[in-house]
Scaffold this motif. Structure first.
Motif, PDB file in Angstrom:
ATOM      1  N   ARG A   1      41.041  35.966  44.595  1.00 15.60           N
ATOM      2  CA  ARG A   1      41.868  36.595  45.622  1.00 15.60           C
ATOM      3  C   ARG A   1      41.437  38.037  45.855  1.00 15.60           C
ATOM      4  N   ALA A   2      41.178  38.764  44.783  1.00 15.20           N
ATOM      5  CA  ALA A   2      40.738  40.153  44.922  1.00 15.20           C
ATOM      6  C   ALA A   2      39.369  40.231  45.578  1.00 15.20           C
ATOM      7  N   ALA A   3      38.466  39.312  45.205  1.00 10.21           N
ATOM      8  CA  ALA A   3      37.124  39.345  45.778  1.00 10.21           C
ATOM      9  C   ALA A   3      37.152  39.029  47.269  1.00 10.21           C
ATOM     10  N   VAL A   4      38.023  38.106  47.683  1.00 11.10           N
ATOM     11  CA  VAL A   4      38.110  37.757  49.102  1.00 11.10           C
ATOM     12  C   VAL A   4      38.637  38.927  49.915  1.00 11.10           C
ATOM     13  N   LEU A   5      39.661  39.600  49.407  1.00 14.41           N
ATOM     14  CA  LEU A   5      40.220  40.740  50.135  1.00 14.41           C
ATOM     15  C   LEU A   5      39.206  41.871  50.269  1.00 14.41           C
ATOM     16  N   LEU A   6      38.410  42.077  49.247  1.00 14.16           N
ATOM     17  CA  LEU A   6      37.418  43.151  49.298  1.00 14.16           C
ATOM     18  C   LEU A   6      36.223  42.793  50.166  1.00 14.16           C
ATOM     19  N   SER A   7      35.934  41.502  50.319  1.00 14.33           N
ATOM     20  CA  SER A   7      34.774  41.085  51.104  1.00 14.33           C
ATOM     21  C   SER A   7      35.079  40.946  52.583  1.00 14.33           C
ATOM     22  N   MET A   8      36.344  41.047  52.965  1.00 15.17           N
ATOM     23  CA  MET A   8      36.699  40.944  54.379  1.00 15.17           C
ATOM     24  C   MET A   8      36.103  42.115  55.154  1.00 15.17           C
ATOM     25  N   LYS A   9      35.831  41.893  56.413  1.00 17.19           N
ATOM     26  CA  LYS A   9      35.285  42.955  57.254  1.00 17.19           C
ATOM     27  C   LYS A   9      36.288  44.092  57.362  1.00 17.19           C
ATOM     28  N   ARG A  10      35.813  45.243  57.007  1.00 13.17           N
ATOM     29  CA  ARG A  10      36.670  46.432  56.976  1.00 13.17           C
ATOM     30  C   ARG A  10      37.896  46.184  56.088  1.00 13.17           C
ATOM     31  N   GLY A  11      37.649  45.400  55.031  1.00 10.36           N
ATOM     32  CA  GLY A  11      38.762  45.031  54.159  1.00 10.36           C
ATOM     33  C   GLY A  11      39.347  46.217  53.415  1.00 10.36           C
ATOM     34  N   VAL A  12      38.481  47.173  53.069  1.00  9.36           N
ATOM     35  CA  VAL A  12      38.980  48.326  52.320  1.00  9.36           C
ATOM     36  C   VAL A  12      39.999  49.106  53.139  1.00  9.36           C
TER      37      VAL A  12
ATOM     38  N   PRO B   1      56.068  32.693  40.287  1.00 13.27           N
ATOM     39  CA  PRO B   1      54.997  31.715  40.569  1.00 13.27           C
ATOM     40  C   PRO B   1      53.839  32.290  41.372  1.00 13.27           C
ATOM     41  N   ALA B   2      54.117  33.284  42.218  1.00 16.05           N
ATOM     42  CA  ALA B   2      53.057  33.876  43.043  1.00 16.05           C
ATOM     43  C   ALA B   2      52.360  35.033  42.344  1.00 16.05           C
ATOM     44  N   ALA B   3      52.481  35.128  41.031  1.00 17.77           N
ATOM     45  CA  ALA B   3      51.886  36.252  40.297  1.00 17.77           C
ATOM     46  C   ALA B   3      50.368  36.316  40.423  1.00 17.77           C
ATOM     47  N   PRO B   4      49.613  35.185  40.390  1.00 18.54           N
ATOM     48  CA  PRO B   4      48.149  35.303  40.529  1.00 18.54           C
ATOM     49  C   PRO B   4      47.720  35.947  41.841  1.00 18.54           C
ATOM     50  N   GLN B   5      48.347  35.538  42.956  1.00 18.75           N
ATOM     51  CA  GLN B   5      47.992  36.130  44.243  1.00 18.75           C
ATOM     52  C   GLN B   5      48.383  37.612  44.301  1.00 18.75           C
TER      53      GLN B   5
ATOM     54  N   PHE C   1      46.867  43.451  43.875  1.00 17.01           N
ATOM     55  CA  PHE C   1      46.936  44.732  43.162  1.00 17.01           C
ATOM     56  C   PHE C   1      45.536  45.198  42.763  1.00 17.01           C
ATOM     57  N   ILE C   2      44.717  44.274  42.267  1.00 24.97           N
ATOM     58  CA  ILE C   2      43.363  44.652  41.837  1.00 24.97           C
ATOM     59  C   ILE C   2      42.526  45.109  43.032  1.00 24.97           C
ATOM     60  N   ALA C   3      42.627  44.375  44.135  1.00 22.15           N
ATOM     61  CA  ALA C   3      41.863  44.758  45.332  1.00 22.15           C
ATOM     62  C   ALA C   3      42.312  46.118  45.847  1.00 22.15           C
ATOM     63  N   ARG C   4      43.612  46.343  45.874  1.00 20.94           N
ATOM     64  CA  ARG C   4      44.118  47.639  46.351  1.00 20.94           C
ATOM     65  C   ARG C   4      43.698  48.764  45.409  1.00 20.94           C
ATOM     66  N   ALA C   5      43.721  48.508  44.101  1.00 21.57           N
ATOM     67  CA  ALA C   5      43.323  49.547  43.143  1.00 21.57           C
ATOM     68  C   ALA C   5      41.851  49.900  43.277  1.00 21.57           C
ATOM     69  N   ILE C   6      41.007  48.890  43.516  1.00 20.85           N
ATOM     70  CA  ILE C   6      39.577  49.178  43.709  1.00 20.85           C
ATOM     71  C   ILE C   6      39.367  49.950  45.007  1.00 20.85           C
ATOM     72  N   ALA C   7      40.102  49.592  46.053  1.00 20.35           N
ATOM     73  CA  ALA C   7      39.968  50.298  47.327  1.00 20.35           C
ATOM     74  C   ALA C   7      40.443  51.736  47.234  1.00 20.35           C
ATOM     75  N   ASP C   8      41.441  51.994  46.394  1.00 21.51           N
ATOM     76  CA  ASP C   8      41.959  53.354  46.205  1.00 21.51           C
ATOM     77  C   ASP C   8      41.227  54.116  45.122  1.00 21.51           C
ATOM     78  N   HIS C   9      40.126  53.536  44.574  1.00 16.87           N
ATOM     79  CA  HIS C   9      39.314  54.170  43.517  1.00 16.87           C
ATOM     80  C   HIS C   9      40.137  54.412  42.252  1.00 16.87           C
ATOM     81  N   VAL C  10      41.114  53.554  42.043  1.00 15.65           N
ATOM     82  CA  VAL C  10      41.875  53.609  40.796  1.00 15.65           C
ATOM     83  C   VAL C  10      41.176  52.804  39.716  1.00 15.65           C
ATOM     84  N   LEU C  11      40.619  51.667  40.095  1.00 18.29           N
ATOM     85  CA  LEU C  11      39.805  50.849  39.198  1.00 18.29           C
ATOM     86  C   LEU C  11      38.337  51.077  39.490  1.00 18.29           C
TER      87      LEU C  11
END
Length: 440
Positions: free
Chosen positions: A281-292, A239-243, A248-258
């Protein structure tokens, strides 16, 4: 017949013999008869000779037609080329000892001389060097969909156990990936959604380490596109798959995988509510201060990757919460989330120390019930239980400096655990006791 017969080198011919040719001709030695011999003696001699020839031919081949009286004699002079046609010498078996063509053999010879090449002569280049060297390669057949998914799934499940990305890369080299490279991150993320937080952390690390070796940004992007398409089905099991997928998407963008603009490609093109939740969810994590920087711990630090001090702190907190709430099930859940079965002896050690140093009389009984619950559920193994108690036994003198009644309190707690079946009789007998000096 008193007249002498003198042999010569010529033979008289019958008149009909001159008209014969080929097989009808028979060679006879040339003879010259003396002029004094009459005609009758000559004919009798020729008839006797013809009979002898007829007997020989009939004995050699009874099936052939015998020579008849019509066979005549043909004259062939010695040294004539025609005599080779009628040479009866056998040609089968061994040769005549003559040299072979190119003077490469014959009786009493060494054979043809070896060919000598001048390596510096440009006209004597090797044919293989001119055409190119022959290269042999091992071709691995491409697996079908079922075999490919089975092989990659097994590799990822083993990776969740050992956590060695280099071994995963070595195993993937033996699999013909082809156009299926995107299925590696697809299967890894899909399997980690049903697993633990430590599995998701290992999956993010795996994608980072495989980047540039067997994966590209395009392969990972195709994999996450496929995951977003199957998100409605993933929710049925998780059930928590969307979050989780958004993390995963936010972490992949931060790690330059995506690619950094991966989320931009979905703006205004999303119709599914679950996909919209994931992208938000991915956009919020990336927009946080020092989120990366904070996304490095988006899954938490689980398992043996946690520092020892942090693990000890977590164990002390859950033990204090248990003493306050007496909820053994919640305590078990917290212990399982730590994912450190090899470090459960520290949990036993902290539980015994808290039971000994507590001034509340009910604390030892509550802690004994917690250890009994861990033991009966199999959460803490016998080895971890014994190791935890032995650690307390070895540090009793140090504990006595801070806890004056350490020895009697420890002895009472060990006796209580032994009566409830938490520890064995052998471990119970190893409990240290303070010898009171009564010499005074």
């Amino acid at each position: 017949m008193g007249t002498e017969i003198q042999q010569c080198d010529t033979v008289a011919l019958a008149p009909e013999a001159l008209s014969l040719s080929g097989k009808d001709r028979i060679v006879a030695p040339e003879r010259d008869w003396p002029s004094s011999l009459d005609r009758e003696q000559q004919e009798a001699r020729l008839q006797a000779k013809a009979k002898r020839r007829r007997r020989k031919s009939s004995s050699r081949d009874s099936g052939r037609e015998s020579f008849s009286e019509n066979v005549d004699v043909v004259v062939v002079r010695p040294g004539s080329p025609t005599i080779r046609v009628f040479d009866r010498k056998c040609r089968s078996g061994k040769g005549r000892g003559l040299p072979k063509r190119g003077v490469a053999g014959g009786k009493g010879v060494w054979g043809a001389p070896p060919e000598v090449y001048d390596l510096e002569d440009p006209s004597c280049e090797d044919e293989d060097a001119q055409e190119g060297e022959t290269v042999y390669e091992m071709v691995v057949l491409e697996l079908d969909d079922e075999e490919f998914n089975k092989a990659v799934t097994l590799i990822i499940q083993e990776y969740f156990e050992h956590g060695d990305t280099s071994e995963v890369l070595a195993l993937l080299e033996g699999v013909t990936l082809g156009r299926r490279k995107y299925e590696i991150p697809f299967l890894a993320v899909n399997l980690s959604l049903d697993g633990k937080a430590s599995h998701r952390e290992l999956t993010s690390c795996l994608l980072t380490n495989l980047m540039g070796k067997c994966l590209s940004n395009g392969d990972v992007a195709v994999a996450f596109d496929a995951l977003l398409e199957e998100l409605p089905e993933l929710i049925l099991d998780t059930p928590a798959a969307p979050q989780m997928l958004g993390q995963f998407i936010a972490r992949a963008i931060a790690d330059h995988v995506l690619p950094a603009d991966y989320l931009e490609g979905y703006k205004g093109k999303v119709d599914c509510d679950h996909v919209r939740v994931t992208l938000n969810r991915a956009a919020v994590l990336l927009s946080m201060k020092r989120g990366v920087l904070r996304l490095d711990n988006v899954w938490g630090v689980g398992g043996g990757q946690r520092p020892v001090k942090e693990l000890v702190k977590e164990m002390n907190l859950l033990l204090e919460e248990y003493l306050f709430s007496e909820d053994a099930k919640e305590a078990e859940r917290c212990v399982r989330e730590l994912e450190v079965p090899h470090f459960h002896h520290e949990l036993v050690y902290e539980a015994v120390v808290k039971a000994v140093e507590s001034m509340n009389r009910e604390s030892p009984k509550r802690m004994m019930k917690l250890l009994k619950s861990f033991w009966e559920s199999g959460l803490v193994t016998a080895d971890q239980m014994i190791q935890g108690f032995k650690r307390v036994f070895s540090m009793t003198e140090d504990l006595h400096l801070d806890i004056p009644n350490c020895y009697p309190a420890l002895e009472n707690f060990v006796e209580l655990c032994y009566l409830e079946g938490v520890i064995s009789k052998q471990l119970h007998d190893h409990c240290p006791t303070k010898q009171v000096n009564k010499s005074w």
